[in-house]
Design an enzyme around this catalytic site. Structure first.
Site, PDB file in Angstrom:
ATOM      1  N   ASP A 160     -29.677   7.690 -34.467  1.00 47.55           N
ATOM      2  CA  ASP A 160     -30.242   7.756 -33.119  1.00 47.55           C
ATOM      3  C   ASP A 160     -31.761   7.658 -33.190  1.00 47.55           C
ATOM      4  O   ASP A 160     -32.393   8.393 -33.948  1.00 47.55           O
ATOM      5  CB  ASP A 160     -29.837   9.091 -32.478  1.00 47.55           C
TER       6      ASP A 160
ATOM      7  N   HIS B 144     -26.693   8.639 -30.772  1.00 46.84           N
ATOM      8  CA  HIS B 144     -27.248   9.702 -29.927  1.00 46.84           C
ATOM      9  C   HIS B 144     -26.215  10.766 -29.532  1.00 46.84           C
ATOM     10  O   HIS B 144     -26.512  11.954 -29.526  1.00 46.84           O
ATOM     11  CB  HIS B 144     -27.851   9.048 -28.691  1.00 46.84           C
TER      12      HIS B 144
ATOM     13  N   SER C 139     -28.093  15.706 -26.019  1.00 45.52           N
ATOM     14  CA  SER C 139     -29.186  14.979 -25.378  1.00 45.52           C
ATOM     15  C   SER C 139     -30.008  15.908 -24.476  1.00 45.52           C
ATOM     16  O   SER C 139     -30.362  17.002 -24.903  1.00 45.52           O
ATOM     17  CB  SER C 139     -28.626  13.778 -24.624  1.00 45.52           C
TER      18      SER C 139
END
Ligand SMILES: *[C@@H]1O[C@H](CO)[C@@H](O)[C@H](O)[C@H]1NC(C)=O
Ligand SMILES: *[C@@H]1O[C@H](CO)[C@@H](O)[C@H](O)[C@H]1NC(C)=O
Ligand SMILES: *[C@@H]1O[C@H](CO)[C@@H](O)[C@H](O)[C@H]1NC(C)=O
Length: 465
Positions: A389, A442, A176
């Site tokens: 994601d 994610h 991320s």
């Protein structure tokens, strides 16, 4: 008679000794019996001026700690605690997802831990994440440059105190927003090696998952991805494409484009789980978009006001994946847990999994030049993407990788775990591997732990995925 060199060395050791405090943790509240792995926690000072220290959890490889790689794991946000990485993603512990009744949440052993093949440092960074703290408020002003520089400082000092790991292959990793910082830290390590900085680190490469890059493609790819997954109609997609042509979707200047993007966010994105489009939407657990806030004086005022207020996050539906995120809050804020982890008293009042109360000066600045520097020098890189994601879609990641213009060593193909397709992969001539993780969100290892462990085992040993 002591030689000048010895005296200098002693001073050197003394200086660094004071910068680190660590302790071995054999038992953790909520976990039955002794921990079946070696855990050490501690602090390293990274900001002398403001009295700022990074807190870390270090877990030795369950295989061959002396030979296995050393992995420095950063968690995104910014300011999500690395405990998230430990207990939700790649560490050997996980919470039992049972309804909270006021007693301490239970932890169990997680077998698909990356500590099966590597030594992992889970680093609470920047200051204000997890248990990392600053004595002065100024220490909480952070940005990409200060985060990566302090992380480098941490690494050097940690290795001075753990010389037995200096020669292990070193990888920097994270997902991320940390995916933006990881190449910056790796580049800093590379520069240190070039300068002959001691200790000489044995950097081999880096790995990043659904990474932010600071490129507009991270967000711009959300629209085509949403279209391809059947979330928006053909007509709406074409309208956006037309009015947003050439625009940066994070900061659109065309008012029509702005309006369509608002409609997309408010009518379509807001009712689904953007971290995994097939999973239950739980509003309590929603993270803000990657580029939604900046450092302002009002942020600092809020910080002062909130500092001593305990604000427990609400519990979502027990069926939500993020139910355990709230359990983590109660666990980490219990006094016996803090004692067991040797958290310094009077440093962090409230542990927040992803701390949004502190300023972080996010810049819309690309980190592609760091990727290029590292990859052109032959450092290895693994870029993996959970393919469900919508926050940082794999299709956007694929685009910036393609734009690096490296030649393809092995074209797109499936990779397998247990006889099933676990995702798709592509390798480039310069040791760059891209892989999707099929069905993951994610933070890919949180959704597909078995597949991600297989992926990392193969990649670390330089085998084909
Ligand atoms: C709370 O739940 C745990 C299991 O999650 C159980 O062991 C414990 O006895 C319960 N405590 C109370 C007070 O009900
Ligand atoms: C790929 O990585 C290996 C192992 O680190 C290294 O020996 C090799 O030179 C790299 N290849 C390229 C093309 O840089
Ligand atoms: C890749 O190639 C394109 C087209 O030739 C060029 O515009 C771009 O600058 C190149 N990118 C890099 C990173 O060299």
């Amino acid at each position: 008679m002591a030689s000048p060199l010895l005296i200098v060395s002693l001073i050197f050791v003394c200086l660094f000794s004071s910068a680190l405090s660590s302790s071995v943790v054999t038992h953790l509240p909520g976990f039955q019996g002794p921990l079946p792995f070696y855990l050490e926690t501690g602090y390293v000072e990274v900001d002398e001026e403001n009295g700022g220290e990074f807190f870390y959890y270090f877990i030795e490889s369950e295989n061959k700690p002396a030979e296995d790689p050393l992995l420095l794991w950063l968690t995104g946000g910014p300011r999500c605690s690395a405990f998230s990485g430990l207990v939700l993603e790649i560490g050997p512990l996980k919470f039992v997802a049972a309804e909270y009744n006021g007693s301490l949440p239970s932890l169990v052993y997680h077998p698909y831990s990356w500590t099966k093949v590597s030594n992992v440092i889970f680093l609470d960074s920047p200051l204000g994440s997890g248990f990392s703290y600053s004595r002065k408020d100024e220490g909480y002003d952070a940005n990409d440059a200060s985060w990566s520089e302090q992380t480098y400082k941490f690494l050097i000092q940690w290795l001075v105190e753990h010389p037995q790991f200096i020669s292990n292959p070193l990888y920097i990793a994270g997902d991320s927003y940390a995916g933006k910082i990881v190449p910056m830290v790796a580049k800093r390590v590379m520069d240190g090696i070039d300068e002959g900085k001691e200790p000489l680190l044995n950097l081999k490469g880096y790995m990043i998952g659904n990474p932010a890059t600071g490129e507009k493609v991270d967000e711009n790819s959300q629209i085509p991805y949403a279209h391809s997954m059947g979330i928006i109609s053909d007509d709406f997609f074409e309208m956006i494409q037309k009015s947003c042509s050439g625009q940066d979707y994070r900061t659109p200047t065309d008012s029509q484009c702005q309006m369509y993007l608002n409609l997309f966010n408010n009518s379509f994105l807001s009712e689904i789980n953007n971290q995994h489009i097939l999973e239950m939407y739980c509003p309590e657990c929603r993270l803000e978009p990657l580029h939604s806030f900046a450092s302002t004086t009002s942020d600092k005022r809020i910080l002062k006001e909130n500092k001593n207020i305990l604000q427990p996050p609400p519990f979502p539906d027990l069926r939500c994946r993020c139910y355990v995120y709230t359990l983590a809050y109660y666990w980490a804020n219990s006094n016996i847990v803090r004692k067991a982890l040797n958290v310094k008293k009077g440093t962090i009042k409230e542990w927040i999994r992803c701390n949004r109360h502190l300023p972080y000066a996010k810049e819309l600045k690309s980190n592609i030049k760091y990727h290029l520097s590292l990859l052109q020098r032959g450092y290895r890189a693994l870029v993996y993407s959970g393919d469900h994601d919508l926050m940082v879609p794999f299709s956007g990641t694929k685009q910036w990788i393609k734009a690096l213009n490296f030649s393809i060593a092995e074209d797109w193909r499936s990779w397998h775990v247990g006889g099933q397709v676990a995702g798709y992969t592509m390798t480039y001539s310069n040791n760059l591997t891209f892989a999707t993780v099929k069905g993951a969100g994610h933070t890919a290892p949180e959704y597909k732990p078995q597949e991600c462990l297989a992926m990392i085992m193969r990649w670390i040993s330089s085998a084909l995925l």
